[in-house]
Design an enzyme around this catalytic site. Sequence first.
Site, PDB file in Angstrom:
ATOM      1  N   THR A 114      -2.561  14.587  26.052  1.00 47.56           N
ATOM      2  CA  THR A 114      -3.093  13.425  25.030  1.00 47.56           C
ATOM      3  C   THR A 114      -3.761  12.239  25.632  1.00 47.56           C
ATOM      4  O   THR A 114      -4.816  11.650  24.979  1.00 47.56           O
ATOM      5  CB  THR A 114      -1.778  12.742  24.193  1.00 47.56           C
ATOM      6  OG1 THR A 114      -1.238  13.974  23.741  1.00 47.56           O
ATOM      7  CG2 THR A 114      -2.267  11.786  23.169  1.00 47.56           C
ATOM      8  N   THR A 118       2.637  14.805  27.468  1.00 43.09           N
ATOM      9  CA  THR A 118       4.147  14.530  27.372  1.00 43.09           C
ATOM     10  C   THR A 118       4.858  15.711  26.916  1.00 43.09           C
ATOM     11  O   THR A 118       6.152  15.291  26.999  1.00 43.09           O
ATOM     12  CB  THR A 118       4.187  13.027  26.331  1.00 43.09           C
ATOM     13  OG1 THR A 118       3.719  13.572  25.040  1.00 43.09           O
ATOM     14  CG2 THR A 118       3.140  12.158  26.677  1.00 43.09           C
ATOM     15  N   ASP A 119       4.564  16.440  26.138  1.00 40.08           N
ATOM     16  CA  ASP A 119       5.390  17.425  25.442  1.00 40.08           C
ATOM     17  C   ASP A 119       6.181  18.267  26.632  1.00 40.08           C
ATOM     18  O   ASP A 119       7.441  18.446  26.323  1.00 40.08           O
ATOM     19  CB  ASP A 119       4.573  18.731  24.740  1.00 40.08           C
ATOM     20  CG  ASP A 119       4.506  18.171  23.272  1.00 40.08           C
ATOM     21  OD1 ASP A 119       4.597  16.954  22.900  1.00 40.08           O
ATOM     22  OD2 ASP A 119       3.694  18.956  22.750  1.00 40.08           O
TER      23      ASP A 119
END
Length: 308
Positions: free
Chosen positions: A13, A93-94
């Site tokens: 992201t 971040t996942d």
Amino acid sequence: MSRHIHLLATGGTIAGEADPAGDGSRYTAGVRSVNTLLATVPDLAAAAEISAEQILSLDSKDITPTDWLQILAAARHALADPAIDGLVILHGTDTMEETAYFLHLSLPPGKPVVLTGAMRPADHPQADGPANLRASVQLAADDTAWNKGVLIVMNGTVHAARWLGKARTTGLDAFNSPRPWAEARPDGRFARCEPSTLPRVDILAGYAGAPADLIDACVTAGSRGLVLALTGHGSIPAAWLPALRRARDKGVAILRASRCVGPVIRNANADDDDEGWLTAGDLPPPKARIALMLALATGKPGDWMNDL
């Protein structure tokens, strides 16, 4: 003397841009290059000498074990360079907590390694990526980050890879740690191992009525290890026992973990020694899977899985 910090960019992201066909809630990760991101933080030169390379451009939901090995190779190469004092890795971040823990186990102690990302894409009016990047470089250039293992910086907070977890789907404060990063210690037990591939290890969830045939299906599909994300204190459903024993007899490693906050204590609530099962302690199932994958790739799992 200015420190030399090297950046490895993998997408995420932090390098994302909004989807023009969406309503502002959708975006595409990994669009912008690391050089484009660096241009948004011109004051980084005051914190350290910077070099950078783009090794992947992925949404971290699509990261695979093969990608972990590519990141590991690039990280080891950079850390072996005496001119480089620390490493910052840009990541989505996942699955940040998974990549961070994989590197925590497989990189040598010493030089700082810091992961960072963003909860908002790069073209958001209040993008958090630049501040996270700045803070990560500053930490990687700081003496206090040496010999802490892999660290993560998000939203002005430092986390240790061993304890990091993504706790919320939205918001800048998406990550939690149960312990302060200052207590972190390096691991690196697989730092001398050079696996060319990582074996398949699957996670099976325990829940009311969970079918045992999923165990057989994973084994048939080629699993070499099964992490059981069980209820309570790693409670194994009675209906699972025959399938687990069949898997064990075929050489599949079985590891009891819990979907709750641990620990799962060895030989408590199950006959682990008699059954030949491993236990996760307080490692959550996704991190237990990573440790088991590395252990299976490098030798007998029981030799590597103590005191994780």
